[in-house]
Design a protein around this motif. Structure first.
Motif, PDB file in Angstrom:
ATOM      1  N   ARG A 179       0.921  -1.655  -0.360  1.00 19.50           N
ATOM      2  CA  ARG A 179       0.134  -0.139   0.303  1.00 19.50           C
ATOM      3  C   ARG A 179       0.959   0.969  -0.175  1.00 19.50           C
ATOM      4  N   ALA A 180       2.135   1.207   0.694  1.00 18.87           N
ATOM      5  CA  ALA A 180       3.341   2.658   0.793  1.00 18.87           C
ATOM      6  C   ALA A 180       3.203   2.712  -0.252  1.00 18.87           C
ATOM      7  N   THR A 181       3.771   1.467  -1.665  1.00 21.13           N
ATOM      8  CA  THR A 181       4.110   1.779  -2.913  1.00 21.13           C
ATOM      9  C   THR A 181       3.132   2.314  -3.467  1.00 21.13           C
ATOM     10  N   MET A 182       1.937   2.319  -3.422  1.00 17.58           N
ATOM     11  CA  MET A 182       0.363   2.040  -3.954  1.00 17.58           C
ATOM     12  C   MET A 182       0.727   4.293  -4.016  1.00 17.58           C
ATOM     13  N   ASP A 183       1.327   4.534  -2.897  1.00 19.98           N
ATOM     14  CA  ASP A 183       0.747   5.591  -2.616  1.00 19.98           C
ATOM     15  C   ASP A 183       1.701   6.791  -3.098  1.00 19.98           C
ATOM     16  N   ALA A 184       2.864   5.394  -2.651  1.00 27.99           N
ATOM     17  CA  ALA A 184       4.529   6.495  -3.068  1.00 27.99           C
ATOM     18  C   ALA A 184       4.234   7.055  -5.082  1.00 27.99           C
ATOM     19  N   SER A 185       3.541   5.230  -5.615  1.00 33.88           N
ATOM     20  CA  SER A 185       2.824   5.752  -7.487  1.00 33.88           C
ATOM     21  C   SER A 185       1.929   6.853  -7.437  1.00 33.88           C
ATOM     22  N   SER A 186       1.790   6.938  -6.384  1.00 36.72           N
ATOM     23  CA  SER A 186       0.186   7.455  -7.042  1.00 36.72           C
ATOM     24  C   SER A 186       0.262   8.960  -6.779  1.00 36.72           C
ATOM     25  N   THR A 187       1.670   9.558  -5.645  1.00 30.62           N
ATOM     26  CA  THR A 187       2.107  11.119  -5.350  1.00 30.62           C
ATOM     27  C   THR A 187       2.407  11.363  -6.667  1.00 30.62           C
ATOM     28  N   HIS A 188       3.626  10.094  -7.259  1.00 36.28           N
ATOM     29  CA  HIS A 188       4.194  10.427  -8.171  1.00 36.28           C
ATOM     30  C   HIS A 188       3.501  10.971  -9.726  1.00 36.28           C
ATOM     31  N   SER A 189       2.505  10.163  -9.793  1.00 33.95           N
ATOM     32  CA  SER A 189       1.835  10.452 -10.873  1.00 33.95           C
ATOM     33  C   SER A 189       1.220  11.805 -11.146  1.00 33.95           C
ATOM     34  N   SER A 190       0.508  12.127  -9.792  1.00 27.03           N
ATOM     35  CA  SER A 190      -0.071  13.618  -9.444  1.00 27.03           C
ATOM     36  C   SER A 190       0.730  14.535  -9.306  1.00 27.03           C
ATOM     37  N   ASP A 191       2.324  14.623  -9.286  1.00 27.16           N
ATOM     38  CA  ASP A 191       2.722  15.374  -9.316  1.00 27.16           C
ATOM     39  C   ASP A 191       3.281  15.597 -10.567  1.00 27.16           C
ATOM     40  N   THR A 192       2.913  14.551 -11.442  1.00 26.14           N
ATOM     41  CA  THR A 192       3.559  14.167 -13.064  1.00 26.14           C
ATOM     42  C   THR A 192       2.016  14.741 -14.068  1.00 26.14           C
ATOM     43  N   GLY A 193       1.031  14.762 -13.530  1.00 27.10           N
ATOM     44  CA  GLY A 193      -0.005  15.162 -14.221  1.00 27.10           C
ATOM     45  C   GLY A 193      -0.913  14.010 -14.456  1.00 27.10           C
TER      46      GLY A 193
END
Length: 942
Positions: free
Chosen positions: A891-905
């Protein structure tokens, strides 16, 4: 036209009284009618250009409910009295109407007080009327008398068998309300009504009104005796001052200033003696009262010598206090004020009698020429107050003594601090879940508690309640140390008496319940059956009712279950229980989850959401089954319906877990036949064997946690507390705490946890049914039946040949094993079997991890460490800890991926919470962290 502005406020009040007696309701029609009538009376209809409809609409839009207070009404009353030319009559009229409980009197007085400030309004009211105020009063009284006399005449005519046609013709000639009439028409109407009123024999209108008021009062409180007639016919029968005037009436009285000083003193002493008896003198006059219990004020001849005036002014408060006391006595002596006020008034009358003797003695000294102003004396106030308080407490203490000595309330005027609610009966203890007989049948009315009894009010309540329970058992409790209670100022000896009565009553009731009614033994009996304390009885009962429990609830015969229950009781260790016959069978129309939510949502907005139709549930016998217990008074105080319902919830939860355990054990017994299968078939069965053991481990550990770590622990605490109880309230509190703690720690008060546990149990049951169906499909009983028959025939023919029999049996067994192995190979070799077992394993593991995570979250948030025990028991080697940490890392990995995706649009969305990052390290999942990482790894591998 003649304008007579005589007593306009009295006229308005009488108009209000007339409308009140006619019960006017301000609907739109009535409001329009009254606006038109008011415009006619004010004489503005001919000159008005707006119309009554506009005024009516404005009134409707601006009308708001009016709420008066005692302060606002009192201020308005005083303002009117100050501006009136006849304040005495106004205040007397106000008191008369207030005593009759006239509706809307205070709002009307406030309106009149506002009118007194409007000079323009007063001018218009006094100068614009077509009919004088005096004539209006006469007209209103005639109309009122007409209605009363008409009703009275009709009653008498009905009794005599006569009619009222002649009177009806006369009344039909009366003008419609609001119609404008001339002075001549008014005079003719008055003469006609007076002539008609004289033709009807009977009492006057005032007497009729008083009689009606007395009848109304009797209807309001049937316990109040009627007032005697002469009390209303002689209003001047009083010991108080007759209402006087503001200046002397006799203008021929010689001013005191013109007399010598000794004569002034003698004359003023004579007046003082009269004022001490409530009689005005020549030179001392009583002023009119501004309110009911206002201090009486006096006027003194201003020509009196100043030194004598000062002495007289020091003495006049005694006369004022006498007036106040007499007013209180005469008012509170009425029946509706209760026994305490009657006793206080009687004692005050005794003091007034002694006071009159003192006045007579002073008058005798005055006549003998031995009395001067300096010889008047004062009373000892503290002794007087103590005497009055003791006298007033006599009837109150009589009620108190009956309550704390016998448990009986005899309070005809509702004065006692304990109040009985007769609508709550003890029979509801076995019917209503939320019945509060013990708490609400007898309650304390806080506004009736005397100041000197505030500290012991609760003990007074409980003392009478304890004795009342004993009385309802057919006993007649009598306090052996009962003595008459007397109010004292300092010693407070009645406190000691109340304490003794409380100790006696609590011990008496406790002995009745614990020794004679064997309350503790009955609670232990309930524990045997509802909390699965008798293992052999439960196993035997479940074996007997196994087929019944599988059927639909509509197909089950309760009488058969009762018979099986009795058989199980008689053939097990429960047979030694003396209360076993009180155990009954009950089939409830809802399952445990529905029952739980119905109770948790009582008196909430969600209550109606769980009122389901029992016919829509389609319950099986297992889901609807529960025990019930027959309890009689007074044991039902403790084992009431609320307590039994909580016992039922615990039983249904435990009973269903036992059923799941039995199903998994049946699977284990069936799996023993796998020994006959081929090695290839056993390989396919190994996954099912492991899953069955995992499920059985969960169910047995969950049962152990509930039975031993929750129920037995709380039972031990409860029994320890029961050894030291001193009253029935302690028993109720300890028993309630025991059940509440059991329900909470068994997760029955947390719907979220309970739903997850229920889902886990359903997965276990579904898996068991699947494996059992698989086993039954591989049965070769039919194919081997001819072989068995032939074997029997061979045995009969040659019973002496044992070796032949053994060979035949071995041959049949090998044939059976071969057929079963072939069938099993066909079934388990398919992908469907493997996929089904994998799905069961996946669902069970997912729900178990979800339960462990919810338990951890709940324990951390609520601060309840008890549920940690189930975590340690289920995760003894840290296996599930690693699974949870792996899920958390994912879940933490998913959160990090989600945060990175939101930063890149990116528009991708992932869950934003994780098991490890959502709580601090101190609140993380504990059991697996208790061991070293290497040990945990080895255990999980093994």
């Amino acid at each position: 036209m003649e304008h007579v502005p005589v007593r306009p406020f009295l006229f308005t009040i009488e108009l209000f009284q007339f409308l009140q007696e006619k019960e006017v309701k301000m609907s739109e029609f009535k409001l329009h009618h009254h606006v038109s009538e008011l415009m006619n009376l004010l004489g503005v209809r001919s000159t008005d250009t707006v119309g009554a409809e506009v005024y009516t609409e404005m009134l409707q839009k601006n009308t708001t409910p009016y709420i008066t207070t005692q302060v606002s009404a009192h201020q308005a009353k005083r303002k009117i009295a100050e501006s009136s030319t006849t304040p005495i009559e106004f205040l007397a009229k106000y008191d008369e109407l207030k005593g009759k409980n006239m509706r809307d009197l205070d709002p009307l007085v406030l309106l009149l007080s506002q009118l007194t400030e409007e000079e323009q309004m007063k001018t218009g009211l006094s100068g614009s009327a077509d009919v004088s105020v005096k004539e209006h009063r006469v007209l209103i009284r005639l109309f009122r008398d007409k209605k009363i006399l008409e009703k009275q005449a009709k009653t008498k005519a009905d009794e005599a068998g006569m009619t009222l046609l002649q009177h009806g013709k006369i009344f039909s000639q009366l003008p419609a309300p609001g119609a404008k009439i001339t002075n001549q028409e008014f005079t003719e109407l008055k003469d006609m009504l007076l002539k008609e009123s004289k033709s009807v024999a009977g009492t006057t209108s005032t007497e009729i009104l008083r009689k009606a008021l007395r009848e109304k009062q009797m209807k309001r409180n049937v316990n109040i005796p009627p007032q005697p007639e002469w009390l209303f016919q002689r209003p001047s029968l009083t010991l108080d001052f007759i209402v006087g005037v503001d200046e002397p009436i006799d203008q021929n009285i010689v001013p005191l200033g013109s007399l010598p000083l000794p004569m002034q003193e003698q004359a003023i002493i004579e007046d003082l003696l009269k004022c001490m008896e409530g009689i005005e003198g020549k030179y001392i006059l009583a002023r009119a009262l501004t309110e009911r219990y206002a201090p009486k004020e006096f006027m003194i001849d201003e020509s009196l010598d100043p030194s004598v005036q000062e002495l007289v002014r020091r003495f006049l408060p005694l006369c004022s206090n006498y007036s106040t006391v007499v007013r209180f006595i005469e008012e509170k002596s009425a029946f509706e004020y209760g026994l305490v006020n009657h006793a206080l008034s009687a004692s005050m009358r005794t003091l007034i009698k002694d006071y009159m003797v003192l006045v007579a003695q002073l008058e005798q000294q005055y006549r003998n020429g031995n009395l001067t102003l300096q010889k008047f004396c004062d009373a000892k106030c503290q002794e007087l107050c103590l005497f009055l308080t003791q006298s007033a407490c006599v009837p109150y203490f009589e009620i108190l003594e009956k309550w704390i000595y016998k448990g009986i309330i005899k309070d005809p005027y509702s004065e006692f601090l304990v109040e009985e609610n007769e609508t709550i009966q003890k029979e509801k203890l076995q019917e209503d879940y939320n019945d509060a007989y013990w708490d609400q049948h007898y309650t304390i009315c806080r506004e009736r508690i005397p100041v000197f009894l505030e500290q012991v009010a609760d003990k007074i309540l409980n003392t009478g309640k304890y004795l009342n329970v004993i009385r309802l058992c057919g006993r007649d409790p009598k306090f052996p140390y009962a003595v008459e209670m007397v109010y004292t100022l300092k010693e407070r000896k009645y406190y000691e008496q109340i304490e003794k009565a409380y100790s006696y009553a609590s011990k008496l009731l406790l002995d009745l319940l614990m020794k004679e009614k064997e309350l503790n033994s009955r609670i232990k009996s309930i524990k045997h059956y509802f909390l699965l304390d008798k293992g052999d009885f439960l196993v035997q009962f479940m074996d007997m009712t196994e087929e019944e429990m599988k059927q639909d609830i509509d197909n089950i015969m309760p009488s058969r279950l009762e018979s099986l229950l009795e058989l199980a009781l008689r053939t097990s260790t429960a047979n030694v229980d003396p209360f076993k016959d009180d155990l009954k069978v009950e089939l409830l129309p809802y399952d445990l989850i529905t029952q739980l939510f119905q109770i948790l949502t009582i008196d909430t907005k969600q209550e109606k959401d769980y009122r389901v139709d029992p016919t829509d549930l389609h319950l099986s016998g297992l889901e609807a089954f529960s025990f019930d217990y027959v309890v009689k008074w007074p044991v039902s105080l403790v084992l009431n319906r609320k307590a039994l319902t909580r016992y039922q919830m615990l039983f249904r939860h435990l009973f269903y877990c036992k059923h799941v355990e039995r199903q998994l054990c049946s699977v284990w017994i069936g799996n023993k036949a796998a020994k006959m299968y081929s090695l290839h078939s056993c390989k396919w069965y190994s996954a099912a064997f492991a899953l069955r053991q995992k499920m059985l481990n969960f169910v047995q550990n969950f049962e152990y946690y509930m039975l031993f770590e929750v129920i037995e622990y709380n039972w031990h605490v409860f029994q320890s507390n029961m050894d030291s109880v001193s009253n029935i309230d302690n028993v109720l509190d300890y028993h309630s705490d025991f059940l509440d703690n059991c329900l909470k720690d068994c997760m029955l008060t947390n719907p979220d946890l309970l739903k997850t546990v229920h889902k886990l149990m359903m997965v276990c049951v579904t898996f068991s049914n699947f494996i059992q169906r698989l086993s039954s499909s591989t049965s070769v009983e039919v194919e081997t039946k001819p072989t068995r028959e032939s074997s029997l025939q061979a045995t009969k023919k040659d019973s002496k040949t044992t070796s032949s029999k053994q060979k035949m049996a071995t041959k049949n067994q090998k044939l059976q094993n071969k057929i079963v192995a072939e069938n099993v190979d066909l079934l388990v070799a398919s992908e469907n079997f493997e996929r089904t077992i994998a799905n069961f394993d996946q669902n069970f593991t997912r729900l178990l991890l979800e339960l462990l995570e919810k338990i951890m979250d709940y324990s951390c948030n609520s601060g309840e460490p008890k549920l940690h025990n189930i975590l340690y028991r289920l995760d003894f080697n840290g296996f599930y800890t690693e699974r949870l940490e792996a899920i958390s890392a994912e879940r933490a990995t998913m959160d990090a991926s989600s945060t990175h995706s939101s930063d890149t649009g990116s528009t991708g969305s992932w869950p934003t919470s994780s098991f490890t990052s959502s709580r601090p390290d101190s609140a993380r999942y504990v059991p697996g962290l208790m061991k070293s990482r290497s040990s945990s790894s080895n255990n999980s591998t093994s």
